[in-house]
Design a protein around this motif. Sequence first.
Motif, PDB file in Angstrom:
ATOM      1  N   PRO A 189     -35.487 -46.623  40.183  1.00  0.00           N
ATOM      2  CA  PRO A 189     -34.973 -47.770  41.045  1.00  0.00           C
ATOM      3  C   PRO A 189     -35.948 -48.516  41.572  1.00  0.00           C
ATOM      4  O   PRO A 189     -35.828 -49.831  41.583  1.00  0.00           O
ATOM      5  CB  PRO A 189     -33.957 -47.082  42.156  1.00  0.00           C
ATOM      6  CG  PRO A 189     -33.562 -45.683  41.566  1.00  0.00           C
ATOM      7  CD  PRO A 189     -34.909 -45.345  40.687  1.00  0.00           C
TER       8      PRO A 189
ATOM      9  N   PHE B 108     -36.296 -39.800  38.853  1.00  0.00           N
ATOM     10  CA  PHE B 108     -35.012 -40.400  39.360  1.00  0.00           C
ATOM     11  C   PHE B 108     -35.099 -41.581  40.509  1.00  0.00           C
ATOM     12  O   PHE B 108     -34.406 -42.368  40.613  1.00  0.00           O
ATOM     13  CB  PHE B 108     -34.103 -39.417  39.446  1.00  0.00           C
ATOM     14  CG  PHE B 108     -33.505 -38.854  38.314  1.00  0.00           C
ATOM     15  CD1 PHE B 108     -32.217 -39.507  37.699  1.00  0.00           C
ATOM     16  CD2 PHE B 108     -34.028 -37.442  37.696  1.00  0.00           C
ATOM     17  CE1 PHE B 108     -31.737 -38.810  36.627  1.00  0.00           C
ATOM     18  CE2 PHE B 108     -33.365 -37.345  36.678  1.00  0.00           C
ATOM     19  CZ  PHE B 108     -32.217 -37.892  36.164  1.00  0.00           C
TER      20      PHE B 108
ATOM     21  N   TRP C 151     -27.451 -38.871  39.158  1.00  0.00           N
ATOM     22  CA  TRP C 151     -26.971 -40.181  38.300  1.00  0.00           C
ATOM     23  C   TRP C 151     -26.304 -40.971  39.177  1.00  0.00           C
ATOM     24  O   TRP C 151     -26.279 -42.331  39.230  1.00  0.00           O
ATOM     25  CB  TRP C 151     -26.334 -39.772  37.140  1.00  0.00           C
ATOM     26  CG  TRP C 151     -27.219 -39.121  36.070  1.00  0.00           C
ATOM     27  CD1 TRP C 151     -27.822 -37.778  35.932  1.00  0.00           C
ATOM     28  CD2 TRP C 151     -27.924 -39.974  35.288  1.00  0.00           C
ATOM     29  NE1 TRP C 151     -28.797 -37.908  35.152  1.00  0.00           N
ATOM     30  CE2 TRP C 151     -29.024 -38.997  34.502  1.00  0.00           C
ATOM     31  CE3 TRP C 151     -28.067 -41.149  34.806  1.00  0.00           C
ATOM     32  CZ2 TRP C 151     -29.589 -39.527  33.502  1.00  0.00           C
ATOM     33  CZ3 TRP C 151     -28.752 -41.591  33.626  1.00  0.00           C
ATOM     34  CH2 TRP C 151     -29.754 -40.839  33.020  1.00  0.00           C
TER      35      TRP C 151
ATOM     36  N   CYS D 104     -35.529 -40.008  32.704  1.00  0.00           N
ATOM     37  CA  CYS D 104     -34.419 -39.503  33.020  1.00  0.00           C
ATOM     38  C   CYS D 104     -33.093 -38.848  32.096  1.00  0.00           C
ATOM     39  O   CYS D 104     -32.437 -37.718  32.334  1.00  0.00           O
ATOM     40  CB  CYS D 104     -33.584 -40.686  34.125  1.00  0.00           C
ATOM     41  SG  CYS D 104     -34.633 -41.244  35.309  1.00  0.00           S
TER      42      CYS D 104
ATOM     43  N   LEU E  35     -28.543 -43.396  40.789  1.00  0.00           N
ATOM     44  CA  LEU E  35     -29.158 -44.421  39.971  1.00  0.00           C
ATOM     45  C   LEU E  35     -28.213 -45.549  39.745  1.00  0.00           C
ATOM     46  O   LEU E  35     -28.330 -46.714  39.921  1.00  0.00           O
ATOM     47  CB  LEU E  35     -29.401 -43.878  38.392  1.00  0.00           C
ATOM     48  CG  LEU E  35     -30.769 -43.257  38.482  1.00  0.00           C
ATOM     49  CD1 LEU E  35     -30.802 -42.775  37.133  1.00  0.00           C
ATOM     50  CD2 LEU E  35     -31.788 -44.228  38.742  1.00  0.00           C
ATOM     51  N   ASP E  36     -26.920 -45.081  39.524  1.00  0.00           N
ATOM     52  CA  ASP E  36     -25.798 -46.132  39.293  1.00  0.00           C
ATOM     53  C   ASP E  36     -25.098 -46.903  40.291  1.00  0.00           C
ATOM     54  O   ASP E  36     -24.759 -47.753  40.348  1.00  0.00           O
ATOM     55  CB  ASP E  36     -24.808 -45.294  38.338  1.00  0.00           C
ATOM     56  CG  ASP E  36     -23.913 -46.256  37.651  1.00  0.00           C
ATOM     57  OD1 ASP E  36     -24.289 -47.243  37.113  1.00  0.00           O
ATOM     58  OD2 ASP E  36     -22.472 -45.942  37.524  1.00  0.00           O
TER      59      ASP E  36
END
Length: 196
Positions: free
Chosen positions: A173, A169, A150, A115, A153-154
């Motif tokens: 997770p 990506f 992103w 990533c 992900l976050d």
Amino acid sequence: MCPPDLSALIGSRICHDIISPLGAIGNGVELLALSNAAPTEEMALIHQSVANANAKVQLFRIAFGTANAGQTVGATEMAGVLTAYFTDGRTRSDYLVTDTVPRPEAKAALLAALCLHSALPSGGRIELRRTGVRWALAAQGMVHVDAGLWAALDHGQPMPDLSAATVHFALLPQALAALDRRAKFSRGDDRLLLEF
């Protein structure tokens, strides 16, 4: 009983089936070199191509393959896999972990490194650290972040449309969920930090 992770099983199978022919090609190139034939550009190209393919398969075997809880990956193997993978000259990796790590953590760390690599289109440096069981991976260079990927992900937002080049990506997770963790990232002008 949990259903099998089919994508990881497919990844393991592909890597397992490709590594033997690549090794055979590499051995053939070495035997030709030992036959006292004059080195040629063609042979050098074949040798370099086989080395690059081997490096990618070794990293993909851990990142995209199965990761059972009882398996581990040594520091030398992790550092070697990363160094070999980033041989394009534009990106360098520094693996600053000296301990053997559980294979599920190694899988997540390599997916996270991929990533970060995606965020360094002009190259740079990726550093991997582990304190206790917590990982911190930093990318330094001209950082370009795809906001949708992103944010997924976050913040757990829906994953945008993926391509083969961004599939890591979606896999990160999943790998982190198996560890009961989530990714967190922060960004500066020329630095991106991903922690889990």
